[in-house]
Design an enzyme around this catalytic site. Sequence first.
Site, PDB file in Angstrom:
ATOM      1  CE  LYS A  98      -4.211  -1.841   2.143  1.00  0.00           C
ATOM      2  NZ  LYS A  98      -5.138  -1.732   3.296  1.00  0.00           N
ATOM      3  NE  ARG A  99       7.058  -0.142   1.783  1.00  0.00           N
ATOM      4  CZ  ARG A  99       8.154   0.042   1.066  1.00  0.00           C
ATOM      5  NH1 ARG A  99       8.457   1.250   0.637  1.00  0.00           N
ATOM      6  NH2 ARG A  99       8.954  -0.965   0.780  1.00  0.00           N
TER       7      ARG A  99
END
Length: 474
Positions: A241-242
């Site tokens: 997700k980062r």
Amino acid sequence: MAEIRTRFAPSPTGHLHIGGARTALFNYLYARRKGGRFLLRIEDTDRRRSEQRYVDAILESMEWLCLYYDEGPFFQSRRGDYYREIVEKLFAAGHCYYCFCSPEELDAKREAAQKQGRKALYDRSCRASARKPQAGESPVVRFRSPVEGLTAVDDLVRGRVVFDNKELDDLILLRSDGTPTFHLVVVADDLDMGITHILRGEDHLSNTPKQIQIYRALDAVPPRYGHMPLIVGADRARLSKRHGATSVQAYREQGFLPEAVLNYLARLGWSHGDQEIFSREQLCELFDISEVGKAAAAFDMEKFAWVNFQHLKQSDPKDLARQVTPFLEQRGCSVCDQQYLSAVVALLRERAHTLVELAEAAEFFVVEELEYDAKAVAKFLEEESLEKIRELAAALEGLDRWSHDDIEAAFHRILDKHGLKLGKLAQPVRVALSGGTVSPGIFEVCEVLGRARTISRLRQCCEQLESGTLKLRS
């Protein structure tokens, strides 16, 4: 030639994410290119983690992406009797056995192997025994893997990959509670469903020789496998997700077009010359597994947005109006006139990267009551500007035709009369019509807004400003 049959087999333990969507897409494209069939199978044997809401989310995402399957969805949770039949066949042929080792014993053996620097494989202590379970016993069922020789995978992407059989484990096929494991069900289902080609991530490559061995134990021909490169972030770390990667549903909510998502996913590991933008039809026509690379594919959020921007620019205004409507409704706008909205998005589609941005830009065209930027009002709507706006409203009202050129001519009559440059009139008018200082060209804005809206807004702005009733936003 036998019919090509591919499949996508997600587990409903979460939403459909980028990696899974790419797997579905490549199998879909391969089937379409070869005139075959594409199946959907829900691998829901993990009772603890599988949830109906994730099944629904996967099906909704597949429908939104228009990855239409020819057969399915099939659910593994409903096929328990079939899996037990497969295990009985393997038992009859001497290819599996009961393992009575307790979890504690297996943990101890694993730790011992690790301390000695050995691979933590099962030591096969129950393999030579013909013992069968007695009342109250719940052993697992293991596959009797070959311990000599090699297992080769002729991979469609990576070429020939060879595995030493002594490095492969005796897999558990049935757990102690009788439920089947991944390797059993995937082989059983692919065999039963006639799957001929399996395209999946390279993280599954180590599973493939194990599954090929089960096929051979069943006297069956394995499908052809192609293991695609993993998707990584710009820093080459595994995608997370980062890096901006999230579920297909989240990209839908962020205003990405389904055809842009497919286009970008296709380019994660596959290429066709230097071409970057593809329609769905082009992907189906051009996709070739031989053009899938071996190197990891880097996910780039900026490139993803650029691809979406290209598709927005090329979209049919009527279709785009339909797609942007829910995003306008989220902003409190009620849109009934789709023909008018089509003209609006045709004007704005080259100024937005997502449907969210498009809805934001289109809002002033469709709201019933404008809110005005307080700083813009203070800077551009002084008394002298209001006089010119009133004159312009009268000039526009007297036009015989409502066209870009006629609107421009009306502006210039006012400008020539007062010896002004365009900006001295265009910017106050822009604020009066849009509530802010940013919009497409002022003549185009007037043309799309239409005669009635344009004149009404110009006069209403002047009246409300003078009466102190103008609705301001800070």
